[in-house]
Design a protein around this motif. Structure first.
Motif, PDB file in Angstrom:
ATOM      1  N   LEU A  55      -2.452  10.247  -9.570  1.00  0.00           N
ATOM      2  CA  LEU A  55      -3.517  10.650  -8.664  1.00  0.00           C
ATOM      3  C   LEU A  55      -3.146  10.418  -7.198  1.00  0.00           C
ATOM      4  CD1 LEU A  55      -6.649   9.324 -10.596  1.00  0.00           C
ATOM      5  CD2 LEU A  55      -5.773  11.663 -10.500  1.00  0.00           C
ATOM      6  N   ALA A  56      -1.872  10.108  -6.957  1.00  0.00           N
ATOM      7  CA  ALA A  56      -1.426   9.857  -5.584  1.00  0.00           C
ATOM      8  C   ALA A  56      -1.416  11.127  -4.751  1.00  0.00           C
ATOM      9  CB  ALA A  56      -0.042   9.220  -5.595  1.00  0.00           C
ATOM     10  N   ASN A  57      -1.418  12.306  -5.410  1.00  0.00           N
ATOM     11  CA  ASN A  57      -1.455  13.568  -4.664  1.00  0.00           C
ATOM     12  C   ASN A  57      -2.879  13.935  -4.240  1.00  0.00           C
ATOM     13  OD1 ASN A  57      -2.242  14.097  -7.339  1.00  0.00           O
ATOM     14  ND2 ASN A  57      -1.720  16.262  -7.142  1.00  0.00           N
ATOM     15  N   ARG A  58      -3.833  13.028  -4.493  1.00  0.00           N
ATOM     16  CA  ARG A  58      -5.211  13.271  -4.039  1.00  0.00           C
ATOM     17  C   ARG A  58      -5.424  12.737  -2.620  1.00  0.00           C
ATOM     18  NH1 ARG A  58      -8.507  14.523  -8.546  1.00  0.00           N
ATOM     19  NH2 ARG A  58      -7.112  15.430 -10.108  1.00  0.00           N
ATOM     20  N   HIS A  59      -4.322  12.430  -1.957  1.00  0.00           N
ATOM     21  CA  HIS A  59      -4.327  12.078  -0.539  1.00  0.00           C
ATOM     22  C   HIS A  59      -4.958  10.702  -0.277  1.00  0.00           C
ATOM     23  CE1 HIS A  59      -3.115  16.156  -0.393  1.00  0.00           C
ATOM     24  NE2 HIS A  59      -4.308  16.698  -0.390  1.00  0.00           N
ATOM     25  N   GLY A  60      -4.847  10.277   0.986  1.00  0.00           N
ATOM     26  CA  GLY A  60      -5.347   8.946   1.311  1.00  0.00           C
ATOM     27  C   GLY A  60      -5.496   8.726   2.800  1.00  0.00           C
ATOM     28  N   LEU A  61      -6.058   7.567   3.147  1.00  0.00           N
ATOM     29  CA  LEU A  61      -6.333   7.214   4.528  1.00  0.00           C
ATOM     30  C   LEU A  61      -6.051   5.725   4.720  1.00  0.00           C
ATOM     31  CD1 LEU A  61      -7.577   8.124   7.289  1.00  0.00           C
ATOM     32  CD2 LEU A  61      -9.801   7.405   6.386  1.00  0.00           C
ATOM     33  N   ILE A  62      -5.265   5.399   5.739  1.00  0.00           N
ATOM     34  CA  ILE A  62      -4.982   4.013   6.099  1.00  0.00           C
ATOM     35  C   ILE A  62      -5.442   3.825   7.535  1.00  0.00           C
ATOM     36  CG2 ILE A  62      -3.206   2.238   6.359  1.00  0.00           C
ATOM     37  CD1 ILE A  62      -1.464   3.866   4.418  1.00  0.00           C
ATOM     38  N   THR A  63      -6.410   2.931   7.746  1.00  0.00           N
ATOM     39  CA  THR A  63      -6.983   2.753   9.071  1.00  0.00           C
ATOM     40  C   THR A  63      -7.039   1.275   9.439  1.00  0.00           C
ATOM     41  OG1 THR A  63      -9.201   2.778   8.100  1.00  0.00           O
ATOM     42  CG2 THR A  63      -8.371   4.849   8.980  1.00  0.00           C
ATOM     43  N   GLY A  64      -7.197   1.027  10.729  1.00  0.00           N
ATOM     44  CA  GLY A  64      -7.308  -0.341  11.202  1.00  0.00           C
ATOM     45  C   GLY A  64      -6.874  -0.455  12.645  1.00  0.00           C
ATOM     46  N   ALA A  65      -7.374  -1.492  13.313  1.00  0.00           N
ATOM     47  CA  ALA A  65      -7.030  -1.702  14.719  1.00  0.00           C
ATOM     48  C   ALA A  65      -5.563  -2.082  14.857  1.00  0.00           C
ATOM     49  CB  ALA A  65      -7.924  -2.803  15.294  1.00  0.00           C
ATOM     50  N   THR A  66      -5.053  -1.961  16.079  1.00  0.00           N
ATOM     51  CA  THR A  66      -3.667  -2.333  16.360  1.00  0.00           C
ATOM     52  C   THR A  66      -3.420  -3.795  16.009  1.00  0.00           C
ATOM     53  OG1 THR A  66      -3.573  -0.726  18.159  1.00  0.00           O
ATOM     54  CG2 THR A  66      -1.931  -2.478  18.174  1.00  0.00           C
ATOM     55  N   GLY A  67      -2.322  -4.051  15.288  1.00  0.00           N
ATOM     56  CA  GLY A  67      -1.954  -5.420  14.961  1.00  0.00           C
ATOM     57  C   GLY A  67      -2.594  -5.989  13.716  1.00  0.00           C
ATOM     58  N   THR A  68      -3.262  -5.161  12.917  1.00  0.00           N
ATOM     59  CA  THR A  68      -3.926  -5.676  11.713  1.00  0.00           C
ATOM     60  C   THR A  68      -3.092  -5.503  10.448  1.00  0.00           C
ATOM     61  OG1 THR A  68      -5.097  -3.562  11.461  1.00  0.00           O
ATOM     62  CG2 THR A  68      -6.234  -5.319  12.652  1.00  0.00           C
ATOM     63  N   GLY A  69      -1.920  -4.840  10.557  1.00  0.00           N
ATOM     64  CA  GLY A  69      -1.032  -4.752   9.407  1.00  0.00           C
ATOM     65  C   GLY A  69      -0.863  -3.379   8.803  1.00  0.00           C
ATOM     66  N   LYS A  70      -1.268  -2.321   9.520  1.00  0.00           N
ATOM     67  CA  LYS A  70      -1.140  -0.969   8.962  1.00  0.00           C
ATOM     68  C   LYS A  70       0.311  -0.612   8.675  1.00  0.00           C
ATOM     69  CE  LYS A  70      -3.086   1.503  12.178  1.00  0.00           C
ATOM     70  NZ  LYS A  70      -3.312   0.458  13.193  1.00  0.00           N
ATOM     71  N   THR A  71       1.215  -0.962   9.597  1.00  0.00           N
ATOM     72  CA  THR A  71       2.620  -0.578   9.434  1.00  0.00           C
ATOM     73  C   THR A  71       3.241  -1.246   8.216  1.00  0.00           C
ATOM     74  OG1 THR A  71       2.869  -0.261  11.822  1.00  0.00           O
ATOM     75  CG2 THR A  71       4.881  -0.534  10.547  1.00  0.00           C
ATOM     76  N   VAL A  72       2.926  -2.515   7.989  1.00  0.00           N
ATOM     77  CA  VAL A  72       3.455  -3.218   6.816  1.00  0.00           C
ATOM     78  C   VAL A  72       2.884  -2.608   5.536  1.00  0.00           C
ATOM     79  CG1 VAL A  72       3.501  -5.439   5.601  1.00  0.00           C
ATOM     80  CG2 VAL A  72       3.903  -5.351   8.070  1.00  0.00           C
ATOM     81  N   THR A  73       1.610  -2.245   5.565  1.00  0.00           N
ATOM     82  CA  THR A  73       1.010  -1.577   4.404  1.00  0.00           C
ATOM     83  C   THR A  73       1.713  -0.254   4.123  1.00  0.00           C
ATOM     84  OG1 THR A  73      -1.151  -2.584   4.806  1.00  0.00           O
ATOM     85  CG2 THR A  73      -1.116  -0.579   3.483  1.00  0.00           C
ATOM     86  N   LEU A  74       1.938   0.528   5.170  1.00  0.00           N
ATOM     87  CA  LEU A  74       2.645   1.798   5.017  1.00  0.00           C
ATOM     88  C   LEU A  74       4.042   1.581   4.453  1.00  0.00           C
ATOM     89  CD1 LEU A  74       2.691   4.574   7.757  1.00  0.00           C
ATOM     90  CD2 LEU A  74       4.653   4.123   6.324  1.00  0.00           C
ATOM     91  N   GLN A  75       4.751   0.573   4.967  1.00  0.00           N
ATOM     92  CA  GLN A  75       6.103   0.282   4.496  1.00  0.00           C
ATOM     93  C   GLN A  75       6.103  -0.101   3.025  1.00  0.00           C
ATOM     94  OE1 GLN A  75       8.262  -2.318   7.101  1.00  0.00           O
ATOM     95  NE2 GLN A  75       9.852  -2.799   5.595  1.00  0.00           N
ATOM     96  N   GLY A  76       5.149  -0.931   2.634  1.00  0.00           N
ATOM     97  CA  GLY A  76       5.064  -1.331   1.229  1.00  0.00           C
ATOM     98  C   GLY A  76       4.765  -0.164   0.304  1.00  0.00           C
ATOM     99  N   LEU A  77       3.879   0.743   0.726  1.00  0.00           N
ATOM    100  CA  LEU A  77       3.569   1.914  -0.085  1.00  0.00           C
ATOM    101  C   LEU A  77       4.777   2.844  -0.179  1.00  0.00           C
ATOM    102  CD1 LEU A  77      -0.048   2.783   1.108  1.00  0.00           C
ATOM    103  CD2 LEU A  77       0.630   1.756  -1.068  1.00  0.00           C
ATOM    104  N   ALA A  78       5.479   3.039   0.946  1.00  0.00           N
ATOM    105  CA  ALA A  78       6.665   3.894   0.932  1.00  0.00           C
ATOM    106  C   ALA A  78       7.715   3.346  -0.036  1.00  0.00           C
ATOM    107  CB  ALA A  78       7.241   4.006   2.345  1.00  0.00           C
ATOM    108  N   GLU A  79       7.902   2.024  -0.038  1.00  0.00           N
ATOM    109  CA  GLU A  79       8.848   1.409  -0.969  1.00  0.00           C
ATOM    110  C   GLU A  79       8.454   1.676  -2.419  1.00  0.00           C
ATOM    111  OE1 GLU A  79       9.959  -2.585   1.675  1.00  0.00           O
ATOM    112  OE2 GLU A  79       8.665  -2.716  -0.086  1.00  0.00           O
TER     113      GLU A  79
END
Length: 526
Positions: A55-79
């Motif tokens: 169901l990963a092709n059903r798209h998604g949204l990652i949100t949050g203020a600067t410095g709250t960890g969005k980039t690390v979350t994105l990196q972990g999902l990409a891995e």
């Protein structure tokens, strides 16, 4: 089994921004997590939180203020997607994502977070292809003017309706007259040709105003100065092949687009990523819902795509997001606030990760309330309050369950990545680029014959033909002015010409004498 003292739980929680009181409620003993092959593991709440691969092709949204960890979350999902054999494409806005290509190291906060959620971190590097529109920090990414099309090009240059109309006419004429539009000079030459033929073209296609053409030319000059000349040309990126590669171990390649410099031209950035989505949509066949996606696309700084976007462009984005799912592509928008994404697009995003938001003004408080309302409520959780109180590396997570329904929102501790957190060096990047699957394929540009050269030849031919016609006319005039009869005159024709030359002056003198006498009032005496 990972065991922790209450004190260590407090320390780790405080480092991640969590209060000591909340930390005391954590269990001191955490069972290790078993992660099935069909999961994309996000982190842990009271239970593991994950995205179902099917169901990963059903798209998604990652949100949050600067410095709250969005980039690390994105990196972990990409891995995780890469480990599952799914290729990934993402933009590296700050330069941090390049670390996904290097093996991670055991740091204090990584060790504590892993122990807190019972996650066994296996440090490893992942297969990466670096891309860069400017060809500086990655392989050049190019497309042709014709592939981008008039709609997105108009958006890129912020054209008015009248100017967009002229641009559409230009593309129509290029198709009809078989003029390949590859780079900016092709389009500039075509517009020059249209201006020269404006009167002729207006009666057939509608108003081709020279003022509109001039305005477009000015915008093309600005685009060229912003680096657009690097983007347009050949060889064009083979989207269907080079963004969807796997390595010898079956892991998906992670395409990392260097976007730190590109972000200085936000329209170019947003237009380029939308172009990639559109190309995937056009090229890929319909496959329905696969067991895992064919590609996952992370669109960072997504608000740049929708800011001041005309209605036609928003409709294009909505259409692509809605239909590309059935082609096996998952699109994940990354931005600071969920309100950055229009409702028509947001309602199609089934998997959501919400990091903390700060609310110091009434407008920000309203944004927090709006974000909380996008989740399926949890009776045991004050979603709105939690959004404002979460620390770094914490998030509210809701994903689609087996039935395709959103799960109840959960307060989640996000897993640490297994690759390096932070950028790699220039030498490391260069070494990886020299041995990746596309090394040497796009590095040198190709300038084949296209509209610019064809129109240049056409102009030269017109000039030559005009010069020849003018020379012929001059020659004809010179021949006519020559004295005497021509060699082709017959006897009677030549005789007639001689008589005329003798009689006409005599008659003229007689007429002049008569006029002079009348003017003086005298009459000839009889």
């Amino acid at each position: 089994m990972a065991r922790r003292t209450k004190a260590s739980v407090k320390d780790a929680a405080t480092e991640d921004g969590k209060t000591a009181e909340a930390a005391e409620t954590e269990t001191a003993v955490v069972e290790p997590i078993e992660i099935p092959d069909d999961w994309v593991f996000i982190g842990k709440s009271t239970k593991p939180e994950y995205i179902l691969l099917k169901l990963a092709n059903r798209h998604g949204l990652i949100t949050g203020a600067t410095g709250t960890g969005k980039t690390v979350t994105l990196q972990g999902l990409a891995e995780s997607f890469s480990d599952a054999g799914v290729p990934v494409f993402c933009a590296d806005v700050k330069g941090d994502l390049s670390g996904v290509a290097a093996m991670g190291k055991e740091k204090g906060w990584i060790k504590e977070r892993a122990a807190m959620i019972g996650y066994d971190v296996k440090f490893t590097a992942h297969p990466v292809i670096f891309w860069d529109l400017f060809g500086e920090q990655g392989h050049p990414v190019r497309t042709t003017v014709s592939e981008l099309g008039p709609l997105m090009l108009s958006r890129l240059m912020d054209l008015s309706d009248a100017q967009e109309g002229v641009l559409n006419i230009a593309f129509r004429i290029a198709d009809e007259e078989k003029l390949p539009l590859l780079d900016l000079k092709d389009l500039q030459s075509l517009l020059e040709d249209l201006a020269a033929r404006a009167n002729e073209l207006t009666t057939r296609y509608g108003n081709v105003g020279k003022r509109s053409i001039g305005a477009i030319q000015r915008q093309l000059l600005v685009l060229e100065q912003q680096g657009g000349n690097h983007f347009f040309g050949e060889p064009a990126l083979d989207v269907g092949k080079d963004l969807m590669r796997t390595d010898d171990e079956g892991r998906g390649y992670i395409g990392v687009l260097a976007a730190d410099k590109l972000m200085q031209s936000p329209r170019l950035y947003a237009t380029f990523l939308l172009f990639l989505l559109s190309e995937l949509f056009e090229e890929l066949p319909e496959i329905g819902d696969p067991e895992k996606p064919k590609l996952v696309f992370f669109f960072d700084e997504a608000h740049l795509l929708f800011r001041d976007a005309p209605k036609a462009l928003l409709e294009k984005v909505e259409q692509v997001v809605r239909l590309i799912r059935s082609k096996g592509v998952g699109v994940y928008f990354v931005t600071q606030n969920p309100r950055d994404v229009p409702d028509t697009v947001s309602r199609q995003l089934g998997n959501r990760v919400q990091h903390a938001l700060r609310a110091f003004t009434p407008a920000e408080q309203k944004a927090v309330k709006s974000a909380a309302e996008t989740f399926r409520p949890n009776p045991d959780l004050d979603t709105e309050q939690m959004i404002m109180s979460m620390g770094i590396g914490e998030a509210l997570v809701s994903t689609l369950d087996e039935k395709g329904q959103p799960s109840i929102v959960q307060h989640t501790y996000v897993k640490p990545p297994s690759s390096q957190v932070g950028p790699i060096t220039k030498d490391e990047r260069k070494a990886l680029m020299e041995k990746d699957p596309v090394a040497g394929k796009y590095d040198e540009s190709i300038d084949r014959e296209s509209a610019h050269e064809i129109l240049q030849k056409r102009t030269e031919e017109r000039a030559k033909a005009a010069a020849e016609a003018e020379a012929a006319e001059e020659k004809s005039k010179t021949t006519t002015k020559s004295s005497g009869g021509s060699r082709g005159d017959g006897f009677w024709t030549a005789l007639g010409k001689s008589v005329v030359r003798a009689v006409v002056p005599m008659a003229t003198r007689v007429l002049e004498d008569a006029i002079r006498r009348n003017a003086l009032g005298g009459q000839r005496r009889r």
